[in-house]
Design a protein around this motif. Sequence first.
Motif, PDB file in Angstrom:
ATOM      1  N   LEU A   1      28.177  59.802 103.094  1.00  0.00           N
ATOM      2  CA  LEU A   1      29.391  60.412 102.997  1.00  0.00           C
ATOM      3  C   LEU A   1      30.213  60.147 101.705  1.00  0.00           C
ATOM      4  O   LEU A   1      30.065  59.267 101.120  1.00  0.00           O
ATOM      5  CB  LEU A   1      30.179  59.886 104.341  1.00  0.00           C
ATOM      6  CG  LEU A   1      29.276  59.912 105.650  1.00  0.00           C
ATOM      7  CD1 LEU A   1      30.210  59.035 106.563  1.00  0.00           C
ATOM      8  CD2 LEU A   1      29.309  61.201 106.215  1.00  0.00           C
TER       9      LEU A   1
ATOM     10  N   CYS B   1      37.127  60.758 113.835  1.00  0.00           N
ATOM     11  CA  CYS B   1      36.012  59.877 113.672  1.00  0.00           C
ATOM     12  C   CYS B   1      35.781  58.961 115.049  1.00  0.00           C
ATOM     13  O   CYS B   1      36.604  57.967 115.158  1.00  0.00           O
ATOM     14  CB  CYS B   1      35.779  59.105 112.479  1.00  0.00           C
ATOM     15  SG  CYS B   1      34.302  58.104 112.266  1.00  0.00           S
ATOM     16  N   PRO B   2      34.674  58.766 115.914  1.00  0.00           N
ATOM     17  CA  PRO B   2      34.634  58.084 116.948  1.00  0.00           C
ATOM     18  C   PRO B   2      33.966  56.547 116.465  1.00  0.00           C
ATOM     19  O   PRO B   2      33.909  56.041 117.376  1.00  0.00           O
ATOM     20  CB  PRO B   2      33.376  58.682 117.734  1.00  0.00           C
ATOM     21  CG  PRO B   2      32.884  59.687 116.876  1.00  0.00           C
ATOM     22  CD  PRO B   2      33.609  60.026 115.569  1.00  0.00           C
ATOM     23  N   ALA B   3      33.664  56.466 115.050  1.00  0.00           N
ATOM     24  CA  ALA B   3      33.107  55.222 114.780  1.00  0.00           C
ATOM     25  C   ALA B   3      33.802  54.523 113.763  1.00  0.00           C
ATOM     26  O   ALA B   3      33.210  53.399 113.010  1.00  0.00           O
ATOM     27  CB  ALA B   3      31.679  55.398 114.152  1.00  0.00           C
TER      28      ALA B   3
ATOM     29  N   LEU C   1      27.718  57.938 113.322  1.00  0.00           N
ATOM     30  CA  LEU C   1      27.075  58.192 114.333  1.00  0.00           C
ATOM     31  C   LEU C   1      26.446  59.627 113.904  1.00  0.00           C
ATOM     32  O   LEU C   1      25.759  60.488 114.930  1.00  0.00           O
ATOM     33  CB  LEU C   1      27.771  58.269 115.596  1.00  0.00           C
ATOM     34  CG  LEU C   1      28.327  56.950 115.933  1.00  0.00           C
ATOM     35  CD1 LEU C   1      29.283  56.905 117.214  1.00  0.00           C
ATOM     36  CD2 LEU C   1      27.145  55.817 116.313  1.00  0.00           C
ATOM     37  N   GLU C   2      26.602  60.103 113.023  1.00  0.00           N
ATOM     38  CA  GLU C   2      26.280  61.521 112.319  1.00  0.00           C
ATOM     39  C   GLU C   2      26.789  62.560 113.332  1.00  0.00           C
ATOM     40  O   GLU C   2      25.907  63.415 113.541  1.00  0.00           O
ATOM     41  CB  GLU C   2      24.752  61.362 112.246  1.00  0.00           C
ATOM     42  CG  GLU C   2      24.347  60.446 110.940  1.00  0.00           C
ATOM     43  CD  GLU C   2      23.015  60.322 110.932  1.00  0.00           C
ATOM     44  OE1 GLU C   2      22.103  60.746 111.371  1.00  0.00           O
ATOM     45  OE2 GLU C   2      22.594  58.941 110.557  1.00  0.00           O
TER      46      GLU C   2
ATOM     47  N   SER D   1      32.050  65.417 113.328  1.00  0.00           N
ATOM     48  CA  SER D   1      33.398  65.518 113.445  1.00  0.00           C
ATOM     49  C   SER D   1      34.246  65.510 112.123  1.00  0.00           C
ATOM     50  O   SER D   1      35.216  66.572 112.006  1.00  0.00           O
ATOM     51  CB  SER D   1      33.971  64.423 114.402  1.00  0.00           C
ATOM     52  OG  SER D   1      33.481  64.800 115.508  1.00  0.00           O
ATOM     53  N   CYS D   2      34.116  64.655 111.202  1.00  0.00           N
ATOM     54  CA  CYS D   2      34.821  64.531 109.919  1.00  0.00           C
ATOM     55  C   CYS D   2      34.515  65.652 109.064  1.00  0.00           C
ATOM     56  O   CYS D   2      35.632  66.118 108.463  1.00  0.00           O
ATOM     57  CB  CYS D   2      34.849  63.435 109.187  1.00  0.00           C
ATOM     58  SG  CYS D   2      32.852  63.056 108.738  1.00  0.00           S
TER      59      CYS D   2
ATOM     60  N   TRP E   1      29.586  65.833 103.064  1.00  0.00           N
ATOM     61  CA  TRP E   1      28.642  65.360 104.233  1.00  0.00           C
ATOM     62  C   TRP E   1      27.339  65.649 103.917  1.00  0.00           C
ATOM     63  O   TRP E   1      26.861  66.931 103.887  1.00  0.00           O
ATOM     64  CB  TRP E   1      29.325  65.888 105.412  1.00  0.00           C
ATOM     65  CG  TRP E   1      29.087  65.201 106.566  1.00  0.00           C
ATOM     66  CD1 TRP E   1      29.915  64.521 107.376  1.00  0.00           C
ATOM     67  CD2 TRP E   1      27.773  65.303 107.570  1.00  0.00           C
ATOM     68  NE1 TRP E   1      29.601  64.020 108.609  1.00  0.00           N
ATOM     69  CE2 TRP E   1      28.314  64.602 108.653  1.00  0.00           C
ATOM     70  CE3 TRP E   1      26.761  65.993 107.457  1.00  0.00           C
ATOM     71  CZ2 TRP E   1      27.239  64.294 109.894  1.00  0.00           C
ATOM     72  CZ3 TRP E   1      26.035  66.111 108.553  1.00  0.00           C
ATOM     73  CH2 TRP E   1      25.955  64.943 109.631  1.00  0.00           C
TER      74      TRP E   1
END
Lengths: 103, 454
Positions: A30, A50-52, A73-74, A77-78, A89
Amino acid sequence: MSTAHPHVPDVSTEDRLYTVKYRDSGESHLGIENADICTECTTNECTSVCPAAVWTVDDDSDGVPSIAYENCLECGSCRFGCPYDNVEWTYPKTGSGVVFKQG
Amino acid sequence: MSESEPTLQKPNHQTETPNYDDAYDAIVVGAGLSGTAAALTMAREGLDVLLLERGPAPGTKNVFGGVLYTPTIRELVDIDDAPLERYIAEKKFSMLSADGDETAVSMRPSAWSDDPHNDSYTVLRRRFDEWFAKQAEEAGVTLITETTVTDVLRDGDTIVGVRTDRPDGEIRAPVVVLAEGANSLVSETAGLKDRPDREDVAVSVKEVFKLNRETIDDRFHLDGDAGAAYHYFGEGAVGEAVGGGFVYTNKRTVSVGVAYRIEDAAQGQTPEATLDAFESHPAVAPLVRGGRRIEYSAHAIPEGGADAMPDLVYDGAVVVGDAAGLVLNSGVHLEGTNMAVESGYHAGKAIAAAIEDGRTDEAALAAYPRDLEDSFVVENLRHYDWFHRTIATDRQFLFEDLPRALADAETEYFKMDRSSKEAHTDAARERLLDATGGWVGAAKRAWRFRRMLS
Ligand SMILES: Cc1cc2nc3c(=O)[nH]c(=O)nc-3n(C[C@H](O)[C@H](O)[C@H](O)COP(=O)(O)OP(=O)(O)OC[C@H]3O[C@@H](n4cnc5c(N)ncnc54)[C@H](O)[C@@H]3O)c2cc1C
Ligand code: SF4
Ligand code: SF4
């Protein structure tokens, strides 16, 4: 979000990420296309989607996010979330990155 | 899963194949449901197929809710041998308010308990995708993992192969099947489609909780291989966002998650906070109480519907599954697995016929979009296209006002006091009508949403 049931689960992002298996490629998949755009950007939407907790903007970083790529987590979303299309990405190299055991 | 880096020209587990170029009739990018279905279909038609997967094994990068719908998979493999978790014996649709109210409709038609169980089973993707790809290998497909396709190769406008991240990683073949899923970097890089807008893509986060089998059976009222699929809507499920929450039972685990528009996450409602609120809702928390979290995961869902579908065929290439946006998320239905498999199947058939004729240009492959158009896939997508537009207009009503009004109305209707049932009914009706904007408003809304159940 609610006051009726303040019983928020007793779990942190670290706890959650601890359940995830990764193979580290040793290099970030990234990146940021243009740091100046991040400096101008006031909304930092990469951090909200981002969930992580991969994206964080520190006070002393000129508004440019740091990227904890090892937690990614691939989900992508970003990639969709940055309104300036400023997220670089790619997929981690040859099989590295997240390895889901359940999915 | 070797530690060394085999090049594609001299793969370590293949013998005497000096070069993959034109050794295959088709290259499939991605061993998910759509890619493996396409590979399997083509192999059964006698084609030589190379299936490339970026993960260390099929399924290692894949996440879904979820319920696998099997009508088409059943045609391709013997699913009695598949690692299925439970068949869906009960579906529940539930409205949650942020105040802790729940209003639910649940159904358990006895027919679902009989084979083939309405072709609906919970699975975990790691196990299922690996098994499915194994069936393709047994049918003659060559699977290579840990290999990421980075671009297509072109001869003029025609796609003639792929470039991978392996040393000497270019491979040529008459047809390339792009089955890369929601993050379709190759199709986008190759200019076959635009990246979808963030309004048309959902972010989803999921956790798998370990519980023992008896606890799951007791909490969800299940017996044997019976399972439950619970879908949640409203402010108590996903806050201010457009989307929903889910709880699915596996054999010894329960899958819990939320999915909502990336647009809403970008506005500040973060995925983890949304999941936290859902998991702690009084309607959800007791279902997984005491469960151990064994995996956290996240994935994107394309939900732009038929309007957002890209072209499906090009000279030398086709796009299938999530990469083509073939997901139906109508609120009541969240279906992508059946569409992924169906599209892979039709693409595989069309490619086999085209190769038989010695051609792989766009016109020769046109049977794929035509057959898909005639199948349930495109028909369903078109049928529900209105849903997204309608839901955007009525979000506040649907997800905030209605769940509250329903809870209030129920409270009135069933109230135990000394006034008459009729008075309770009137009071309940009034609460509902207040929320829906009177009889006229209610009628208009009912009309707008009539197609949800048709
Ligand atoms: C949270 C969630 C819940 C869902 N719930 C349901 C449900 O209950 N029921 C249902 O029917 N559907 C559900 N869906 C939708 C369903 O999961 C998808 O529609 C389906 O998985 C799409 O299959 P696919 O083969 O097109 O893509 P995927 O399954 O995503 O497969 C793509 C594959 O390609 C590989 N790949 C990608 N890029 C490359 C590359 N460049 N090189 C090599 N390999 C590559 C990936 O690693 C992956 O294996 C859900 C989705 C999510 C995210
Ligand atoms: S990546 Fe995008 S959203 Fe994040 S700070 Fe930079 S410009 Fe803003
Ligand atoms: S892909 Fe998903 S998990 Fe990875 S950094 Fe982007 S938003 Fe975070």
